[in-house]
Each structure stands twice: as C-alpha cells, then as structure tokens.
Enzyme design. Structure first.
Site, PDB file in Angstrom:
ATOM      1  N   CYS A  54       0.836  -1.205   0.000  1.00  0.00           N
ATOM      2  CA  CYS A  54       0.000   0.000   0.000  1.00  0.00           C
ATOM      3  C   CYS A  54       0.873   1.258   0.000  1.00  0.00           C
ATOM      4  O   CYS A  54       0.553   2.256  -0.648  1.00  0.00           O
ATOM      5  CB  CYS A  54      -0.914   0.011   1.224  1.00  0.00           C
TER       6      CYS A  54
HETATM    7  C1  BEZ Z   1       0.868  -4.816   2.043  1.00  0.00           C
HETATM    8  O1  BEZ Z   1       0.371  -3.796   1.583  1.00  0.00           O
HETATM    9  O2  BEZ Z   1       1.969  -5.201   1.690  1.00  0.00           O
HETATM   10  C2  BEZ Z   1       0.131  -5.574   3.095  1.00  0.00           C
HETATM   11  C3  BEZ Z   1      -1.200  -5.346   3.286  1.00  0.00           C
HETATM   12  C4  BEZ Z   1      -1.885  -6.050   4.261  1.00  0.00           C
HETATM   13  C5  BEZ Z   1      -1.221  -6.958   5.037  1.00  0.00           C
HETATM   14  C6  BEZ Z   1       0.109  -7.203   4.846  1.00  0.00           C
HETATM   15  C7  BEZ Z   1       0.804  -6.503   3.874  1.00  0.00           C
END
Ligand code: BEZ
Length: 173
Positions: A54
C-alpha cells in the site's frame, strides 16, 4: 452488484490552527454526499495504512498519476482504508500525499456496505477492506476493479487490477 455508493459518515481529523496548542486538530464529519455528490471520483481501497504494498505502490502510483486523472475529468482521487482517522492522517503525512485524499473508514461501515469487508485475522488485522478500485459518477458506481480471491476466504492479498494504471487505462479507453 452494488450500483450506488453506500451512505455513511466518515470521521476525519483536520488541522485547525485557530485552536492553537500542541495538538490543533479537530473532528470533521464527511458524509458520502460530501464526497461523491455531483463529482467524478476515483476510489481505491486497500487493507491497511503503513503496510508495504500500500505504501510503496498502491497509494504512490495514484498520487503520481493524479494530474492525468484530472485531465480526464476526475474531480478527486480517494483512498479508503479501514483504519481510524489518526492513523490515516499520519500515514498521509509520512507518504507526503498531496493529491490523493485519504479517507478513514474507521468503523468499516462503508466497506461493509460495499460488500468488501474481509477478515484478516490471519495477520492480526481484524476486519479490513479487500483491495478494489472504482469510478464513481455523482454517487453512481460506473466501474469496479476487484482483486481476485475474494471468494477464496480472502487469505491472500493480490494486487493486479486495483492499481492506478488499470484505472487510468479504463478512463482513456
Ligand atoms: C501490504 O500492503 O503489503 C500488506 C497489506 C496487508 C497486510 C500485509 C501486507
């Protein structure tokens, strides 16, 4: 499939210098109508502020392409996450987000009404948003890109279609 954005009230935090002191912030309620009425809005929703994908890809690319979205008639680009207003505010600062509006769906009500609330207890996250994007025109959902795997207990976190380039490609087509 849902065709109109759900009605809810988002609890946001805004800076108000007039308050003075070390913590010049106050609550600001924003309704779905405030965000969507009479506007063309690109929304993308993700599982969590400060998480790796994200923070390094999903949000930054929408931020980068903002002017191209604007040139295609988009009034606002909104990032939703089931995080509280304090977390979303700090994530926006850390990311240096100047274009994308970070909208906290702290209670998860909007995401639940969208049918996109998923259980991420496997990560200790509780209820979060599945990744998706949508183009909303005056509250009407014109297009949705929903990541695969939603029906599969949401154990994974694919990131293939809710990205900024896919949405931009749709708008250009
Ligand atoms: C990520 O954006 O990498 C992520 C999102 C939710 C849980 C773990 C990682």
């Amino acid at each position: 499939m849902i065709t109109t954005v759900p009605q809810t009230t988002f609890k946001t935090r805004v800076r108000n210098e007039a308050l003075g002191g070390p913590n010049p912030f106050e609550w600001k309620d924003l309704t779905s109508a405030d965000i969507f009425a009479g506007k063309k809005v690109v929304v993308f929703s993700l599982p969590g502020a400060f998480t790796p994908t994200c923070s390094t890809s999903h949000l930054p690319r929408y931020e980068e392409l903002y002017e191209e979205f604007q040139a295609l008639g988009v009034d606002a680009v909104v990032c939703i996450s089931v995080n509280d207003a304090f977390v979303m505010y700090q994530w926006g600062l850390k990311q240096g987000a100047k274009n994308v509006f970070l909208l906290p769906d702290g209670s998860g009500e909007f995401t639940r009404k969208m049918g996109m609330l998923v259980c991420k207890d496997n990560l200790g996250f509780g209820m979060r948003s599945w990744r998706y994007s949508m183009l909303v025109n005056d509250g009407q959902i014109e297009k949705m890109f929903i990541e695969d795997g939603f029906e599969d207990n949401c154990a994974t976190d694919p990131f293939e279609v809710s990205d900024a380039d896919t949405m931009l490609g749709y708008l250009k087509a």
